[in-house]
Design an enzyme around this catalytic site. Structure first.
Site, PDB file in Angstrom:
ATOM      1  N   ARG A  20      13.530  28.770 -15.577  1.00 50.30           N
ATOM      2  CA  ARG A  20      14.214  28.973 -14.290  1.00 50.30           C
ATOM      3  C   ARG A  20      14.651  27.599 -13.788  1.00 50.30           C
ATOM      4  O   ARG A  20      14.075  26.588 -14.205  1.00 50.30           O
ATOM      5  CB  ARG A  20      13.234  29.560 -13.270  1.00 50.30           C
ATOM      6  CG  ARG A  20      12.793  30.948 -13.602  1.00 50.30           C
ATOM      7  CD  ARG A  20      11.834  31.467 -12.517  1.00 50.30           C
ATOM      8  NE  ARG A  20      11.273  32.728 -12.914  1.00 50.30           N
ATOM      9  CZ  ARG A  20       9.980  33.047 -12.827  1.00 50.30           C
ATOM     10  NH1 ARG A  20       9.093  32.191 -12.348  1.00 50.30           N
ATOM     11  NH2 ARG A  20       9.570  34.233 -13.217  1.00 50.30           N
ATOM     12  N   ARG A  42      13.211  35.012  -3.732  1.00 50.50           N
ATOM     13  CA  ARG A  42      13.023  33.931  -4.697  1.00 50.50           C
ATOM     14  C   ARG A  42      14.268  33.674  -5.543  1.00 50.50           C
ATOM     15  O   ARG A  42      14.445  32.581  -6.071  1.00 50.50           O
ATOM     16  CB  ARG A  42      11.833  34.314  -5.603  1.00 50.50           C
ATOM     17  CG  ARG A  42      11.088  33.164  -6.173  1.00 50.50           C
ATOM     18  CD  ARG A  42       9.789  33.605  -6.758  1.00 50.50           C
ATOM     19  NE  ARG A  42       9.958  34.213  -8.082  1.00 50.50           N
ATOM     20  CZ  ARG A  42       8.953  34.573  -8.877  1.00 50.50           C
ATOM     21  NH1 ARG A  42       7.710  34.419  -8.465  1.00 50.50           N
ATOM     22  NH2 ARG A  42       9.174  35.101 -10.056  1.00 50.50           N
ATOM     23  N   ARG A  61       9.500  43.836 -13.283  1.00 52.29           N
ATOM     24  CA  ARG A  61       8.350  43.209 -12.631  1.00 52.29           C
ATOM     25  C   ARG A  61       7.742  44.132 -11.576  1.00 52.29           C
ATOM     26  O   ARG A  61       6.527  44.233 -11.454  1.00 52.29           O
ATOM     27  CB  ARG A  61       8.754  41.859 -12.021  1.00 52.29           C
ATOM     28  CG  ARG A  61       8.868  40.789 -13.073  1.00 52.29           C
ATOM     29  CD  ARG A  61       9.659  39.565 -12.701  1.00 52.29           C
ATOM     30  NE  ARG A  61       9.864  38.766 -13.897  1.00 52.29           N
ATOM     31  CZ  ARG A  61       9.139  37.701 -14.239  1.00 52.29           C
ATOM     32  NH1 ARG A  61       8.200  37.263 -13.443  1.00 52.29           N
ATOM     33  NH2 ARG A  61       9.364  37.065 -15.367  1.00 52.29           N
TER      34      ARG A  61
HETATM   35  P1  5GP Z   1       6.746  34.409 -15.273  1.00 52.27           P
HETATM   36  O1  5GP Z   1       7.847  34.824 -16.182  1.00 52.27           O
HETATM   37  O2  5GP Z   1       6.929  34.961 -13.875  1.00 52.27           O
HETATM   38  O3  5GP Z   1       6.481  32.936 -15.297  1.00 52.27           O
HETATM   39  O4  5GP Z   1       5.416  35.111 -15.836  1.00 52.27           O
HETATM   40  C1  5GP Z   1       5.379  36.484 -16.047  1.00 52.27           C
HETATM   41  C2  5GP Z   1       3.940  36.929 -16.238  1.00 52.27           C
HETATM   42  O5  5GP Z   1       3.421  36.352 -17.433  1.00 52.27           O
HETATM   43  C3  5GP Z   1       3.003  36.495 -15.111  1.00 52.27           C
HETATM   44  O6  5GP Z   1       2.133  37.574 -14.831  1.00 52.27           O
HETATM   45  C4  5GP Z   1       2.251  35.344 -15.714  1.00 52.27           C
HETATM   46  O7  5GP Z   1       0.963  35.199 -15.159  1.00 52.27           O
HETATM   47  C5  5GP Z   1       2.159  35.788 -17.146  1.00 52.27           C
HETATM   48  N1  5GP Z   1       1.902  34.705 -18.087  1.00 52.27           N
HETATM   49  C6  5GP Z   1       2.302  33.415 -18.038  1.00 52.27           C
HETATM   50  N2  5GP Z   1       1.830  32.746 -19.081  1.00 52.27           N
HETATM   51  C7  5GP Z   1       1.104  33.614 -19.812  1.00 52.27           C
HETATM   52  C8  5GP Z   1       0.337  33.501 -21.018  1.00 52.27           C
HETATM   53  O8  5GP Z   1       0.209  32.465 -21.642  1.00 52.27           O
HETATM   54  N3  5GP Z   1      -0.269  34.624 -21.434  1.00 52.27           N
HETATM   55  C9  5GP Z   1      -0.174  35.814 -20.789  1.00 52.27           C
HETATM   56  N4  5GP Z   1      -0.848  36.849 -21.297  1.00 52.27           N
HETATM   57  N5  5GP Z   1       0.523  35.955 -19.658  1.00 52.27           N
HETATM   58  C10 5GP Z   1       1.156  34.865 -19.186  1.00 52.27           C
END
Ligand code: 5GP
Length: 209
Positions: free
Chosen positions: A60, A153, A164
């Site tokens: 992002r 956001r 989401r």
């Molecule tokens: P975002 O795309 O908003 O950064 O993350 C999406 C989701 O993936 C969030 O719930 C975040 O906590 C989760 N997430 C981020 N890194 C990891 C990871 O290494 N492993 C897992 N299982 N989930 C992750």
């Protein structure tokens, strides 16, 4: 690609060189968990280290490689998972995310508590290891409020926003199921939520080591 998780489950036999219990921060997208974690890391730089995950998601605006995530591609992360380099991995919103064992080890070697910001699949896999993590659920006040926050956001496409939000109800159910988390924090007001998180880590997580 969606068979990835069943083909390569988390390493249940991963043993860290340190006895320090990691801290899982879990919450739906838009719950404000990232901001709470950032503040905690800023307040306790010597005590906590953020586990930088790998992801196939595109960065992002403002996100930096090696700071927020290691941005990678599907072939590379699959290969790493296959080789056993990952503590856990998950598919979320069509992208692969994973915590490398190296990321967790680096923090443990520094004598810090490793902070894992991971989704529900990751939470279950880490619980399956012998790491015995602390766990905190960041709960939004409502799904409507979550939707508002995600819209404000401006980081998600309409499709990603819907994915989401559709996950959020399931995540809230998992997060509020008794026994699943050591602490549930309702993120209505940031300052109040942060003070609760701080109190919890000072009284529990940091007393541990
Ligand atoms: P975002 O795309 O908003 O950064 O993350 C999406 C989701 O993936 C969030 O719930 C975040 O906590 C989760 N997430 C981020 N890194 C990891 C990871 O290494 N492993 C897992 N299982 N989930 C992750």
């Amino acid at each position: 690609m969606f068979s990835l998780l069943t083909t390569y489950p988390a390493s249940a036999f991963f043993r860290m060189t340190s006895h320090i219990r990691p801290l899982i921060i879990f919450g739906p997208s838009g719950s404000g968990k990232g901001t709470l974690v950032a503040k905690m890391l800023e307040d306790f730089p010597d005590k906590f280290g953020f586990s930088i995950s790998h992801t196939t998601r595109k960065p992002r605006p403002g996100e930096k490689h090696g700071v927020h995530y290691y941005f990678t591609d599907e072939d590379t992360i699959r290969e790493g998972i296959e080789k056993g380099d990952f503590l856990e991995s998950a598919v979320y919103g069509g992208n692969i995310y994973g915590t490398s064992k190296a990321a967790v080890e680096d923090i443990a070697k520094q004598g810090k508590v490793c902070v894992l910001e991971i989704d529900v699949q990751g939470v279950k896999q880490v619980r399956n290891t012998d790491l015995n993590p602390w766990s905190v659920f960041i709960k939004p006040t409502s799904l409507d409020e979550l939707r508002e926050r995600l819209i404000k956001r401006k980081t998600e496409s309409e499709e990603s926003l819907q994915k989401r939000l559709s996950k959020a109800a399931e995540e809230i159910e998992y997060g509020t199921t008794p026994g699943n988390f050591d602490k549930i924090i309702i993120n209505d007001d940031f300052e109040t939520a942060y003070q609760e998180l701080k109190q919890f880590v000072v009284d529990n997580v940091l007393k541990d080591d």
